[in-house]
Design an enzyme around this catalytic site. Sequence first.
Site, PDB file in Angstrom:
ATOM      1  N   LYS A  84       0.824  -1.437   0.295  1.00  6.53           N
ATOM      2  CA  LYS A  84      -0.001  -0.160  -0.003  1.00  6.53           C
ATOM      3  C   LYS A  84       0.760   1.373   0.041  1.00  6.53           C
ATOM      4  CE  LYS A  84      -4.322   1.688   2.351  1.00  6.53           C
ATOM      5  NZ  LYS A  84      -5.193   1.865   4.073  1.00  6.53           N
TER       6      LYS A  84
ATOM      7  N   SER B 218     -10.469  -0.749   6.564  1.00  6.16           N
ATOM      8  CA  SER B 218      -9.707  -0.563   5.399  1.00  6.16           C
ATOM      9  C   SER B 218      -8.737  -1.703   4.396  1.00  6.16           C
ATOM     10  CB  SER B 218      -8.921   0.491   5.613  1.00  6.16           C
ATOM     11  OG  SER B 218      -8.975   1.725   5.450  1.00  6.16           O
TER      12      SER B 218
ATOM     13  N   SER C 243      -9.669   2.398   2.598  1.00  5.33           N
ATOM     14  CA  SER C 243      -9.017   2.401   2.026  1.00  5.33           C
ATOM     15  C   SER C 243      -7.845   1.877   1.551  1.00  5.33           C
ATOM     16  CB  SER C 243      -8.150   3.707   3.056  1.00  5.33           C
ATOM     17  OG  SER C 243      -7.064   2.579   4.297  1.00  5.33           O
TER      18      SER C 243
END
Lengths: 480, 97
Positions: free
Chosen positions: A78, A177, A153
């Site tokens: 990420k 997330s 997210s």
Amino acid sequence: MDYLDMTLTEVLDALNAGEVTSQTLVKLCFDKIKQTEELNALNSTYFDMAMARAKELDERRANGQKLGALGGVPVVLKDNINLIGTKTTCASKFLQNFVSPYNATVAQKLIDADAIVIGKANMDEFAMGSSNENSAFGPVKNPVDTTRVPGGSSGGSAATVAAKQCFASLGTDTGGSIREPSSFCGVVGIKPTYGRVSRYGVVAFASSLDQVGPITRSVKDNALMLNVLAGQDPMDMTSSNQPVEDFTSKLDAGVKGIKIGVAKQFFTDALSSEVRQSLETALDWYKQNGAEIVEVDLPSLDTALAVYYILSSAEAASNLARFDGVKYGVRANQYDDVVDLYFKSRTQGFGKEVKRRIMLGNYVLSSGYYDAFYRKAKRVQKVIRNEFTNALQNCDVLISPTTANPAFKLGEKTNDHVAMYLTDIFTVPINIAGVPALSIPCGKNSEGLPIGMQIIGKHFDEATIYQVANAFEQSHKEDK
Amino acid sequence: MSITIEDVKKLAKLSRLEFTDEEALQFVDELTATLAQVDAINKVDVSQVDLFEKTVNADTELRADEIKPSLPVEQIVANAPDKKDGAFLVPITVAED
């Protein structure tokens, strides 16, 4: 068989058997990234670096050297995880040119296990969002249906694994997330116990809730990844010294005699009928295979979202105070003095949702409101934690839906932030309680959209979660 | 609990953020809606809660306080928007008079 259709476990076997090389895998992944570019899942890719590393690993393997647990497998981080010499943008204009001066502990662990990092995944700015529409680099699309969001997210991290651009990715999870996007994209994602995985080198959103975790295409892959990531880190004082067991050890133990807790508070009217049906079918399957279903009570569950928005915003406001246009990030071109420099740089650098959280966070921390909001929320957090601990004393795991509905349309909730926040209603309580939870696919709705089931474990008992998840996955392979 | 435009302006100042009047008015509505939602915490009886009783993560520890090499200065300032001789450059912060 197309190697990209394989799970991480299968491709490791193929690598070890000499059927395929890491260089071939890296090329295949980059071909796929090109073909599926419209997903916008990745913020950056490192073809040359990845090929050089693949070559080195292929040579070591050819020379008979034993490689690490992820030897030669392409993975994605990420974009809030530091990796030396690469950009870490948090999908924010503020950090669009930030280059990591050091490795996050999780990045170092992947490298030490001989994984090949091929890129960084798009995300909601500073990990704030549930749809990956809050990225400064544009929204990510769901590989299952490109008119829909991938969740957030860690939307890019879930989409890149679902689209077979790589074999596994890392996400971060503060209120869902990892699990919500895993559910929306039909992949497997875990938020480990708070303290299980080091947060060193991961850009902080809400430090008391954030955890890093893997997103994969199978339960076993996920357990293999967590084996690499878990463990105490001297650089993160909140990482736990609890011993790290082999998370694959109980994978095939079945569910006979396993006690599964179900709380009525998770089966609210908010649940769509198709999600409810899928969950009930899954629970029936567990029952038929020897598990016992017990009812548990989580009376304060519906207050978790309120606690979450108070605590996470308060911590975000404090954590993001460091972005001032001085030490790193973007500085405004014109300003009157140093204070004006802060105002202008922050106003220009942060996106709308980030500003919204900073404002809320400073409100609940400000004089006159601190006791009524922040302090009160900390107390309610304790009540929720105790309720989870008590519920898990009477069973091995809890099962709930991951989300009330499958993936929604791009743009559907962008103008209603309260509706967007409600998306996380089943995932947020897990972070508040600090327990581990995994999302696993459990069927599809009539439109073919994946539905996710959340399996929640006791503190530091990820192994039992994997056991319960793997039993279900093994007997539902044909549903995929 | 409702939020006033003055509250929003005060918060913006605390947050080191600037908003147009239109944006500030929008924040009045948004924060009011969010606060109505987070009011749910008042449903829970917390009179028996001891915030300082440690339950979860009692198994963390501090590392030994030993001096170890840190990142070289050049690498630390590498990402700064303005720098000179290994230092961060900022506008004058103390008035000259």
